[in-house]
Design a protein around this motif. Structure first.
Motif, PDB file in Angstrom:
ATOM      1  N   HIS A 249       0.866  -1.188   0.000  1.00  0.00           N
ATOM      2  CA  HIS A 249       0.000   0.000   0.000  1.00  0.00           C
ATOM      3  C   HIS A 249       0.898   1.232   0.000  1.00  0.00           C
ATOM      4  O   HIS A 249       1.724   1.398   0.909  1.00  0.00           O
ATOM      5  CB  HIS A 249      -0.861  -0.073   1.274  1.00  0.00           C
ATOM      6  N   PRO A 251       0.186   4.866   0.165  1.00  0.00           N
ATOM      7  CA  PRO A 251      -0.955   5.776   0.303  1.00  0.00           C
ATOM      8  C   PRO A 251      -0.755   7.154  -0.307  1.00  0.00           C
ATOM      9  O   PRO A 251      -1.647   7.665  -0.967  1.00  0.00           O
ATOM     10  CB  PRO A 251      -1.165   5.853   1.822  1.00  0.00           C
ATOM     11  N   THR A 260      -7.404   5.746  -3.549  1.00  0.00           N
ATOM     12  CA  THR A 260      -6.859   5.046  -2.382  1.00  0.00           C
ATOM     13  C   THR A 260      -7.423   3.635  -2.273  1.00  0.00           C
ATOM     14  O   THR A 260      -8.342   3.277  -3.009  1.00  0.00           O
ATOM     15  CB  THR A 260      -7.111   5.826  -1.070  1.00  0.00           C
ATOM     16  N   SER A 263     -10.515  -0.474   1.919  1.00  0.00           N
ATOM     17  CA  SER A 263      -9.652   0.513   2.551  1.00  0.00           C
ATOM     18  C   SER A 263      -8.583  -0.245   3.340  1.00  0.00           C
ATOM     19  O   SER A 263      -8.695  -1.453   3.515  1.00  0.00           O
ATOM     20  CB  SER A 263     -10.459   1.383   3.544  1.00  0.00           C
ATOM     21  N   PHE A 264      -7.593   0.482   3.838  1.00  0.00           N
ATOM     22  CA  PHE A 264      -6.576  -0.147   4.700  1.00  0.00           C
ATOM     23  C   PHE A 264      -7.249  -0.998   5.782  1.00  0.00           C
ATOM     24  O   PHE A 264      -6.897  -2.148   6.016  1.00  0.00           O
ATOM     25  CB  PHE A 264      -5.714   0.947   5.326  1.00  0.00           C
ATOM     26  N   GLU A 288       4.290   8.238   5.356  1.00  0.00           N
ATOM     27  CA  GLU A 288       3.361   7.208   4.864  1.00  0.00           C
ATOM     28  C   GLU A 288       2.517   6.623   5.999  1.00  0.00           C
ATOM     29  O   GLU A 288       1.377   6.238   5.792  1.00  0.00           O
ATOM     30  CB  GLU A 288       4.112   6.080   4.151  1.00  0.00           C
ATOM     31  N   TRP A 291      -0.283   9.083   6.302  1.00  0.00           N
ATOM     32  CA  TRP A 291      -1.202   8.993   5.154  1.00  0.00           C
ATOM     33  C   TRP A 291      -2.048   7.717   5.242  1.00  0.00           C
ATOM     34  O   TRP A 291      -3.251   7.759   4.991  1.00  0.00           O
ATOM     35  CB  TRP A 291      -0.419   9.022   3.837  1.00  0.00           C
ATOM     36  N   ALA A 292      -1.422   6.609   5.597  1.00  0.00           N
ATOM     37  CA  ALA A 292      -2.174   5.343   5.680  1.00  0.00           C
ATOM     38  C   ALA A 292      -3.266   5.459   6.729  1.00  0.00           C
ATOM     39  O   ALA A 292      -4.414   5.058   6.518  1.00  0.00           O
ATOM     40  CB  ALA A 292      -1.226   4.189   6.017  1.00  0.00           C
ATOM     41  N   LEU A 295      -6.022   8.224   5.551  1.00  0.00           N
ATOM     42  CA  LEU A 295      -6.852   7.785   4.414  1.00  0.00           C
ATOM     43  C   LEU A 295      -7.793   6.661   4.827  1.00  0.00           C
ATOM     44  O   LEU A 295      -8.908   6.563   4.311  1.00  0.00           O
ATOM     45  CB  LEU A 295      -5.972   7.371   3.239  1.00  0.00           C
TER      46      LEU A 295
END
Ligand SMILES: [Zn+2]
Length: 431
Positions: A249, A251, A260, A263-264, A288, A291-292, A295
């Motif tokens: 991933h 992001p 994106t 989702s995560f 990151e 961001w991960a 998001l």
């Protein structure tokens, strides 16, 4: 300072990232050509690859740039060819840990004079490329004091034929190395695989027996779970989880393209092993993490999604599954001394209770003070201790400049980089 395991960056193109600006500014108006195709689909026969010296300059910069911002292990998923002895020497000199081999494919991507993308089959090039990769692994696996290791790179799911993907996975099993391919990385690729095989890229790879615990999927964004695919048939997340494959991933790179994972958190909840990577600049693994986390919250509209412990896990322990390493990504007796010392106590930061939460909330790669790989201090006080940072920076800037200068020769509309990336405001420079 906060002491953490070094981060494992699961998506770096060590020589290909002169194209970043083209990737993120050019083609936002046309998502079908977006992502890597914006600089990997030139006019046929018009692109002059960087010289081996330019490639080496970019590699040195990318590896040092990523290392300084927390990546102690880099998964190099391919780029320009070059001098492989030189590559091994570079890993030796820079002190970083790398998994790689030259990428291969048997369908090249080009644009015609109208800017339309087409794929040109070259079976022999695919076979040659795989053999070159196998030879690379036989020669260099274990070089640089064991820090350079093999990983096979079937370039992209739609640029490799079924026989090539099968041969790649067979070779990976025989060599006992992990394998990577880009899949679910852009919508065009998703639709091409669907048209050709009546399956999603993940279903296609699962049916080929390509997906297992040693497989890393670059991006895996466009799946049955993504709203843009409008394809509710089957359950790609369940397949990824059942086969034990890891999704890389990245992001921030995808956020720049307004895309994106969906989702995560949903991937994790489905049992998918999610690791983090940077792909493009800035290769800042601390950023990151944030961001991960963010998001995941936004995508699910749930502020409990993307917990700091889970994104931190994705940068450390999760990638150890496909690498089959229990001596990386953790601070424990018997683990490699791949460590970061991160400075969170300064005026640019806030006061905090929990350092991992603080790292995710307001840390950045430039807070990484000290980087240790295999017990060796490579960066201290934020400065490389073993190489000349300024010289590496200057050489890579020159190589990027030359890459940009050659752009009109192979761009379908003959555009210069300034046309593709119009300045935000008119630029005025001192005379
Ligand atoms: Zn990539």
């Amino acid at each position: 300072m906060l002491v953490t395991p070094g981060f494992i960056n699961t998506h770096v193109h060590t020589s290909g990232n002169g194209g970043d600006y083209l990737l993120h500014d050019t083609v936002k108006t046309d998502y079908r050509t977006a992502n890597y195709l914006s600089f990997a689909a030139p006019l046929q026969g018009k692109m002059v690859p960087p010289t081996p010296e330019e490639t080496a300059a970019l590699r040195a910069f990318v590896m040092l740039h990523a290392l300084k911002q927390g990546s102690t292990t880099i998964i190099d998923v391919g780029g320009w060819r070059g001098d492989w002895d030189g590559y091994a020497r570079l890993v030796e000199t820079l002190g970083v840990r790398v998994y790689t081999s030259p990428p291969f494919r048997d369908r090249n991507t080009y644009t015609d004079a109208q800017g339309r993308i087409y794929y040109a089959t070259d079976t022999a090039a695919g076979e040659r490329g795989l053999q070159e990769a196998i030879a690379f692994i036989r020669t260099y696996d274990g070089a640089a004091g064991g820090r350079l290791r093999g990983l096979l790179n079937a370039a992209q799911v739609e640029t490799c034929s079924v026989p090539l993907l099968r041969a790649c996975k067979d070779a990976a099993r025989e060599l006992d190395v992990p394998v990577h391919t880009h899949a679910g990385g852009n919508l065009l690729e998703f639709q091409r695989i669907l048209e050709e095989y009546r399956k999603t890229p993940i279903q296609f790879l699962a049916d080929l027996d390509f997906l297992d615990e040693r497989t890393l999927i670059g991006h895996g964004v466009f799946t049955t779970a993504h709203p843009w695919t409008h394809y509710p048939f089957g359950d790609d997340l369940r397949l990824l989880a059942e086969r034990g494959a890891t999704v890389s991933h990245c992001p921030y790179k995808y956020a720049k393209m307004a895309i994106t994972l969906h989702s995560f958190q949903r991937y994790r909840d489905a049992g998918v092993n999610v690791a983090l990577g940077t792909d493009t600049y800035p290769m800042d693994m601390v950023a990151e993490l944030r961001w991960a986390s963010m998001l995941a919250k936004i995508t699910d509209q749930n502020y409990l999604a993307g917990q700091p412990r889970d994104v931190f896990h994705a940068a450390t322990l999760a990638p150890c599954r496909f690498l089959r390493r229990d001596d990386l990504g953790r601070l424990a007796p018997g683990a490699k001394a791949d460590l970061l010392l991160i400075r969170l106590d300064h005026l640019g930061a806030a006061f905090y209770v929990d350092p991992i939460k603080a790292l995710v909330d307001f840390g950045c790669g430039r807070d990484v003070d000290t980087v240790i790989v295999d017990g060796k201090v490579l960066v201290a006080g934020g400065r490389a201790q073993h190489v000349d940072e300024e010289a590496i920076y200057a050489r890579a800037r020159e190589a990027t400049q030359r890459y940009w200068e050659r752009l009109p020769a192979w761009h379908w509309a003959g555009c210069r980089v300034e046309q593709i990336v119009p300045p935000a405001f008119p630029l005025h420079r001192a005379p």
